[in-house]
Scaffold this active site. Sequence first.
Site, PDB file in Angstrom:
ATOM      1  N   TYR A   1       0.939  -1.305   0.101  1.00  0.00           N
ATOM      2  CA  TYR A   1       0.097   0.091   0.136  1.00  0.00           C
ATOM      3  C   TYR A   1       0.868   1.181   0.097  1.00  0.00           C
ATOM      4  O   TYR A   1       0.544   2.153  -0.748  1.00  0.00           O
ATOM      5  CB  TYR A   1      -0.974   0.102   1.273  1.00  0.00           C
TER       6      TYR A   1
ATOM      7  N   LYS B   1       0.744   4.137  -2.995  1.00  0.00           N
ATOM      8  CA  LYS B   1       0.611   5.544  -2.807  1.00  0.00           C
ATOM      9  C   LYS B   1       1.909   6.514  -2.927  1.00  0.00           C
ATOM     10  O   LYS B   1       1.779   7.667  -3.591  1.00  0.00           O
ATOM     11  CB  LYS B   1       0.215   5.577  -1.294  1.00  0.00           C
TER      12      LYS B   1
END
Length: 304
Positions: free
Chosen positions: A157, A161
């Site tokens: 993640y 991002k």
Amino acid sequence: MSIDLTGKVAVVTGSGRGLGYAYAAALARAGAAVVVNDLDADAAGHAAKTIGEAGGRAVAEAVAVGTAQAADRLVERAVTAFGRLDVMVTNAGILRDRVLWKMTDEDFDAVLTTHLRGTFTCARAAAVRMREQGEGGSLITVGSPAGQRGNFGQTNYAAAKAGIAAMVRTWSMELARSSITVNAVVPVAATAMTETIPAFAPYAEAMRQGKPLPDFLRKGEGFGTVDDCAALVPFLASDAARGITGQCVGIGGDRLALWSHPQETATAYADGGWTPEDIATVWESALGRHQESVGIPAPRIPEE
């Protein structure tokens, strides 16, 4: 200044519920027609219906983002339903949290496919359409504090991002001549994702019981509801934000913030280049004292 998006058409990925729905509803309230996207067809349909019942214009398109075909389908849905595309909001995301030594290839690939590749393919398809229209547009991606600072158990993640933030900076340069702005929203809100953080969990539960969040969270931590984050999206999609591009903008609770870009914080020089011994000698005096912290700080809960 009134933010009026009448005549504009937006696609919001992952908008059947949560933050994505808040973004789609906010765009519709500002006058935009919206394509609501979600992997869950029932969630997408319900969200579009709810927006319509509130006086907005919305259609649903159920498809998993990630592939070029899915991105093209979303853009085509906007054009078929409403005649054009002005705003692409790439919100869709999933979690597969594991520490590094337990994370599987499938955990890593699934998150990168949805977040990073999904952002890339949807932004690319939108950029092609917006450049053909020749009237500019807005690409609004969704980042995270994890992508800015890292977060324990979120290799996939955080990497996705961070990659999104880098793409925003790159695309803002590439699309400037086409009058297409590119920015990232960095939201902090009580969602299924943030509720997994132990420090936030009790406050998220209190919110579900109708209790207000304390000021130290809303202001000090910039943590609130999904609706607290929604206003930034129609603003970035509006003419009022035509001069804003390449930025990561944080929002949550009562706080609005601008994130810095990575840059050198300390330097040292050696005539003729460096040896390992030279670096060891100079590190503490020149660079070591400037080492950056990592991770998302836990809420600073005031003493009673």
